[in-house]
Enzyme design. Structure first.
Site, mmCIF file in Angstrom:
data_model
loop_
_atom_site.group_PDB
_atom_site.id
_atom_site.type_symbol
_atom_site.label_atom_id
_atom_site.label_comp_id
_atom_site.label_asym_id
_atom_site.label_seq_id
_atom_site.Cartn_x
_atom_site.Cartn_y
_atom_site.Cartn_z
ATOM 1 N N THR A 83 0.801 -1.224 0.000
ATOM 2 C CA THR A 83 0.000 0.000 0.000
ATOM 3 C C THR A 83 0.835 1.277 0.000
ATOM 4 O OG1 THR A 83 -0.116 -0.177 2.414
ATOM 5 C CG2 THR A 83 -1.941 -1.122 1.153
ATOM 6 N N GLU A 84 2.144 1.152 -0.200
ATOM 7 C CA GLU A 84 3.027 2.316 -0.107
ATOM 8 C C GLU A 84 2.613 3.452 -1.042
ATOM 9 O OE1 GLU A 84 5.729 -1.187 1.060
ATOM 10 O OE2 GLU A 84 3.986 -0.799 -0.211
ATOM 11 N N SER A 85 2.188 3.129 -2.252
ATOM 12 C CA SER A 85 1.850 4.180 -3.220
ATOM 13 C C SER A 85 0.676 5.028 -2.745
ATOM 14 C CB SER A 85 1.531 3.567 -4.584
ATOM 15 O OG SER A 85 0.389 2.738 -4.514
ATOM 16 N N PHE A 97 4.660 6.837 -0.856
ATOM 17 C CA PHE A 97 5.924 6.147 -0.617
ATOM 18 C C PHE A 97 6.178 5.197 -1.792
ATOM 19 C CE2 PHE A 97 8.405 3.301 2.537
ATOM 20 C CZ PHE A 97 9.549 4.057 2.389
#
Length: 255
Positions: free
Chosen positions: A131-133, A137
């Site tokens: 889920t970084e995007s 991130f």
């Protein structure tokens, strides 16, 4: 923060920050690195199981730590990022089987942690994703490992969208080994542990992991050449001699 449990030839490393959803703080990464190093170096350990307390396997990076690091220097951030990369490489390259027992969601770096294990079993209620995007991130460290697991198409689908997938879909695309019903989880973990401890050669596992990692980045001809050398060398190991003799004599093998 991390519990270490030893039963026979099995070492269990249990993430123990349930109040933080077992998020990967710098201290927890350091402790995981230390304990994995010890387990890989311990001749009495044959299988390493990575598990967790609480309802979540691992929620990824500790965002409070990440927030503090935003005011750190580039060099300090490289050093911190390098710790997680080293941990992933240690698990991937270590000469013993590592089994992830995923009883809850594995998100972002937590999904990466589960993904670098050799065998990964999850309850069907668990979700997986990077889920970084969605917080601006970049899921950089997991990228190479994910490409090896699921290929470019699935890697782009997961990393670019930040979407979460079910354990069943994670199994279908090859991100994890097996998704099972909650009531079958403990029994399935024990089945895998029994197989890895009692049914296969430790030397063979170590050589096979090394070979898989080497050939992943080689051309077909170089990969086959490497495989020929490993095949030849493995024939002279004590485990191979023991296994062949037992097979020819119709004896059970006590690994």
């Amino acid at each position: 923060m991390l519990k270490v449990e030893r039963t026979g030839r099995v070492c269990r490393l249990v993430l123990n920050r349930p109040e933080k959803r077992n998020a990967l703080s710098g201290d927890l990464v350091d402790e995981l690195q230390l304990r994995f190093d010890e387990a890989f170096d311990d001749d009495g350990v044959k299988v390493i199981v990575l598990a967790a307390e609480g309802g979540v396997f691992c929620a990824g990076a500790d965002l409070a730590t990440l927030d503090r690091l935003q005011s750190a220097t580039y060099e300090e951030n490289v050093a911190d990022s390098g710790k997680l990369a080293r941990l992933f490489l240690t698990i991937r390259n270590g000469g013993k089987a590592v089994l992830a027992a995923i009883h809850g969601h594995a998100i972002a770096g937590g999904c990466g942690l589960a993904g670098v294990c050799d065998i990964s079993v999850a309850v069907k209620s668990a979700q997986f994703g990077y889920t970084e995007s969605r917080i601006g991130f970049v899921p950089a460290i997991v990228t190479k490992f994910l490409l090896e697991k699921v290929g470019e198409t699935q890697t782009k689908k997961l990393l670019l969208t930040g979407r979460l997938i079910t354990a069943a879909e994670a199994e279908r695309i090859g991100l994890i080994t097996e998704a099972v019903a909650d009531e079958e989880f403990d029994q399935t973990i024990e089945k895998w542990v029994h197989t890895l401890v009692s049914k296969v050669s430790g030397e063979s596992v170590a050589q096979t992991k090394t070979l898989i990692n080497k050939v992943a980045d080689l051309s077909v001809s170089k990969a086959v050449s490497e495989a020929v050398q490993v095949n030849a060398l493995s024939r002279s190991t004590s485990d191979c001699r023991k296994g062949v003799r037992a097979f020819l004599n119709k004896e059970n093998i006590d690994w």
